[in-house]
Scaffold this active site. Structure first.
Site, PDB file in Angstrom:
ATOM      1  N   CYS A 157     -27.926  37.622 -20.638  1.00  0.00           N
ATOM      2  CA  CYS A 157     -27.340  36.460 -19.959  1.00  0.00           C
ATOM      3  C   CYS A 157     -26.139  36.851 -19.090  1.00  0.00           C
ATOM      4  O   CYS A 157     -25.528  35.994 -18.472  1.00  0.00           O
ATOM      5  CB  CYS A 157     -26.963  35.377 -20.949  1.00  0.00           C
ATOM      6  SG  CYS A 157     -25.658  35.872 -22.079  1.00  0.00           S
ATOM      7  N   ASP A 165     -19.169  41.542 -20.273  1.00  0.00           N
ATOM      8  CA  ASP A 165     -18.205  42.108 -21.214  1.00  0.00           C
ATOM      9  C   ASP A 165     -18.678  43.453 -21.755  1.00  0.00           C
ATOM     10  O   ASP A 165     -17.862  44.343 -21.982  1.00  0.00           O
ATOM     11  CB  ASP A 165     -17.947  41.134 -22.369  1.00  0.00           C
ATOM     12  CG  ASP A 165     -16.921  40.081 -21.979  1.00  0.00           C
ATOM     13  OD1 ASP A 165     -15.919  40.452 -21.342  1.00  0.00           O
ATOM     14  OD2 ASP A 165     -17.124  38.900 -22.276  1.00  0.00           O
ATOM     15  N   GLU A 215     -22.058  41.949 -26.754  1.00  0.00           N
ATOM     16  CA  GLU A 215     -21.186  42.252 -25.610  1.00  0.00           C
ATOM     17  C   GLU A 215     -20.067  43.211 -25.982  1.00  0.00           C
ATOM     18  O   GLU A 215     -19.119  43.389 -25.222  1.00  0.00           O
ATOM     19  CB  GLU A 215     -20.652  40.972 -24.957  1.00  0.00           C
ATOM     20  CG  GLU A 215     -20.075  39.954 -25.896  1.00  0.00           C
ATOM     21  CD  GLU A 215     -19.731  38.621 -25.226  1.00  0.00           C
ATOM     22  OE1 GLU A 215     -19.741  38.528 -23.990  1.00  0.00           O
ATOM     23  OE2 GLU A 215     -19.423  37.677 -25.957  1.00  0.00           O
ATOM     24  N   HIS A 260     -14.589  35.123 -14.131  1.00  0.00           N
ATOM     25  CA  HIS A 260     -15.319  33.873 -14.314  1.00  0.00           C
ATOM     26  C   HIS A 260     -15.278  33.009 -13.067  1.00  0.00           C
ATOM     27  O   HIS A 260     -16.186  32.229 -12.812  1.00  0.00           O
ATOM     28  CB  HIS A 260     -14.802  33.124 -15.537  1.00  0.00           C
ATOM     29  CG  HIS A 260     -15.271  33.766 -16.801  1.00  0.00           C
ATOM     30  ND1 HIS A 260     -14.515  34.662 -17.505  1.00  0.00           N
ATOM     31  CD2 HIS A 260     -16.476  33.709 -17.419  1.00  0.00           C
ATOM     32  CE1 HIS A 260     -15.218  35.101 -18.517  1.00  0.00           C
ATOM     33  NE2 HIS A 260     -16.406  34.554 -18.498  1.00  0.00           N
TER      34      HIS A 260
HETATM   35  C1  PEP Z   1     -20.937  38.298 -20.577  1.00  0.00           C
HETATM   36  O1  PEP Z   1     -19.902  38.783 -21.041  1.00  0.00           O
HETATM   37  O2  PEP Z   1     -21.824  38.972 -20.007  1.00  0.00           O
HETATM   38  C2  PEP Z   1     -21.190  36.853 -20.658  1.00  0.00           C
HETATM   39  C3  PEP Z   1     -22.354  36.331 -20.324  1.00  0.00           C
HETATM   40  O3  PEP Z   1     -20.154  36.048 -21.036  1.00  0.00           O
HETATM   41  P1  PEP Z   1     -18.901  35.717 -20.093  1.00  0.00           P
HETATM   42  O4  PEP Z   1     -19.207  36.226 -18.717  1.00  0.00           O
HETATM   43  O5  PEP Z   1     -18.713  34.260 -20.118  1.00  0.00           O
HETATM   44  O6  PEP Z   1     -17.797  36.464 -20.760  1.00  0.00           O
HETATM   45 MG    MG Z   2     -18.659  37.597 -22.334  1.00  0.00          MG
END
Ligand code: PEP
Ligand code: MG
Length: 543
Positions: free
Chosen positions: A498, A451, A427, A188
């Site tokens: 996303c 994920d 995910e 992140h």
């Molecule tokens: C993902 O897992 O692709 C996602 C958009 O959520 P995060 O990256 O916040 O886990």
């Molecule tokens: Mg995620």
């Protein structure tokens, strides 16, 4: 000139002074060479300084985030005046001949353990506060200001690693770029760097004596030049200017539709983590917000953000987007995203652990508060809610039931609300496999490729050693995305992506051919993606 290499997580060039961030040492010297009275005087001076900092923080928070959020800094001031706390510090100084640092750290730990053992949730939450105030005093004793990770001047931040909560607290106007020794490109922290559009390098073996020296961070070539030679500096400055020119050329694509040469349309939305990112989304002409990572509100707070605080934030985002859709993902805390006041246990396998919807369905007090805040904000624009980390129909039904409970409450109280679409993140491989059943429960799917790749390939996205194996182009991942789109469409759901893969221009054509309805990417990636979409012709065979 010194050159070090790493792995780039955002192409681009940053030029400026390096600033090394050192977390205050957890361990402090036990025995002092000073008398207990002298150590007490050191402690008391630091305590007064801490009170001054807290007063200033209170004033600032009052202006920026309101009384509700600011109150915590008043509580911290009171704690630093608490007689029991002061007696405990004095006792350790006098009986153990300890340093002030040791006495304060130990008192903080002892008080935190006592708070954590209490039954009352409010008192339990004070455990992290008492540690926090103790750390503030220790930082002052160690001569480290806690006013900010960055100093007054814009700089390239250098750190062993940065947690997501440290990253969200960075003053973005002072951050030119960052360099870390550890960290993975799918973490992140890396995602935040891309959102902020700052060049960043990870895996760099830096020297402590870099602090204050001038450097060029070259994201294109995965390296950093410390004390760059004049010729190199001027060629990098030129390259930086060219980048700016390219960026302004992209501005010409604003207001143009996201449509391919053969007329296929797709929504291009932006991912955000806080209110500040909305400006970036609009500047880059995003059609909406496809992922608001609401957990960053929690990571940026010292205690559970109240319903009012959250409502004010969601309302601001929704109003600023002025009728454009805002997809708010409910709390996805846990794994690498930790806020101390949640008091989550340390786990053997955090990515497979107690996180996201699992926390929300078991800590319903927290979840209901968030759902109410989102529903209230829906009166001010187009809001959609999505639940993260879903693995079963049961979870979706339980989450929807809680949502209905909140709606009924609000209706009864006469609180206005808008229509809210409900969706889930896809995910986990489990969600893909039961996508047909899940699609019958919701209005939309949003594929979280970060994920989904981690769980499909059994690769911890946080582990930098596995970066070379983390392959989001793996046929298994791409096939899962295709199946998700097909299952969603069979049941009338729209399907978006996303995860970071949505911004991968080498896959845009593949995604459009699959029928993906929406791509949601970091704000700086919106216009390059639009450019790519507008260059594609799906009536021709895929190359
Ligand atoms: C993902 O897992 O692709 C996602 C958009 O959520 P995060 O990256 O916040 O886990
Ligand atoms: Mg995620």
């Amino acid at each position: 000139m010194q050159v070090a290499t790493g792995k780039s997580i955002l192409n681009g060039i940053a030029i400026g002074p390096l600033r090394i961030y050192r977390r205050a040492a957890a361990q402090t010297e036990v025995s002092s060479t000073l008398t207990p009275q002298e150590e007490w005087a050191r402690f008391d001076t630091a305590r007064v300084k801490a009170q001054e900092q807290l007063k200033e923080l209170y004033r600032k928070a009052l202006d920026e985030v309101g009384e509700d959020n600011a109150a915590i800094f008043e509580i911290h001031q009171m704690m630093l005046d608490d007689e029991d706390y002061l007696d405990a510090v004095k006792g350790i100084l006098e009986t153990q001949g300890a340093t002030a640092e040791y006495a304060v750290t130990t008192t903080g730990k002892n008080f935190a353990a006592a708070f954590a053992a209490m039954d009352d949730a409010y008192m339990q939450a004070r455990a992290s506060d008492v540690k926090d105030i103790s750390q503030r005093v220790v930082n002052i004793l160690n001569g480290q200001a806690q006013s900010g990770i960055l100093g007054e001047q814009p700089a390239i931040l250098v750190a062993d690693d940065l947690t997501p909560s440290e990253t969200v607290q960075l003053d973005k106007s002072k951050l030119l770029g960052f360099i870390t020794r550890h960290g993975s490109s799918n973490s992140h922290t890396a995602i935040l760097a891309r959102t902020m559009n700052v060049p960043a390098l990870i895996g760099v073996d830096f020297d402590q004596d870099w602090d204050g020296r001038t450097a060029v961070l070259d994201g294109y070539n995965h390296c950093v030049y410390v004390d760059p030679a004049p010729q190199l500096l001027s060629s990098m400055q030129k390259k930086q200017q060219e980048d700016l020119k390219q960026e302004s050329l992209l501005q010409g694509l604003k207001k143009k539709p996201n449509v391919t040469l053969d007329g296929t349309k797709v929504n291009v939305y932006a991912n955000i983590g806080n209110v500040g990112d909305v400006g970036l989304a609009l500047q880059n002409d995003a059609g909406g917000i496809g992922l608001f990572r609401s957990e960053f509100i929690y990571l940026d707070a010292k205690d559970f953000p109240s319903e009012e605080t959250q409502f004010a934030i969601y309302k601001r985002v929704v109003e600023t987007m002025a009728g454009k859709k805002v997809v708010i993902r409910t709390l996805d805390i846990g794994a690498d995203k930790q806020a101390p006041y949640f008091g989550l246990d340390k786990e053997e396998n955090p990515a497979l652990g107690y996180r996201a919807i699992r926390i929300c369905l078991t800590r319903q007090d927290i979840f209901l508060q968030q759902l109410r805040a989102i529903l209230r904000a829906s009166a001010y624009g187009a809001v959609a809610i999505m639940f993260p980390m879903i693995i079963s129909v049961r979870e979706v039904r339980d989450a929807k039931e809680l949502l209905e409970k909140c709606k009924a409450q609000l209706r009864q109280q006469g609180v206005p609300m808008g229509e809210v679409e409900v969706g889930i993140m896809i995910e986990t491989p489990a969600a893909v496999m039961i996508a047909d059943e899940l699609a019958q429960e919701v209005d939309f799917f949003s594929v979280g490729t970060n994920d989904l790749t981690q769980y499909t390939l059994a690769i911890d996205r946080q582990n930098p050693k596995l970066d070379a194996f983390y392959d989001p182009h793996h046929p298994a991942v791409l096939r899962m995305i295709r199946e998700t789109v097909e299952a969603g469409h069979r049941h009338g759901c729209w399907v978006g992506i996303c995860g970071e893969l949505g911004a991968d221009l080498t896959l845009t054509e593949t995604f459009l051919r699959m029928g993906v309805d929406e791509l949601s990417v970091s704000p700086p990636a919106v216009l390059p993606l639009r450019k790519r979409i507008r260059s594609l012709d799906l009536s021709k065979n895929e190359k």
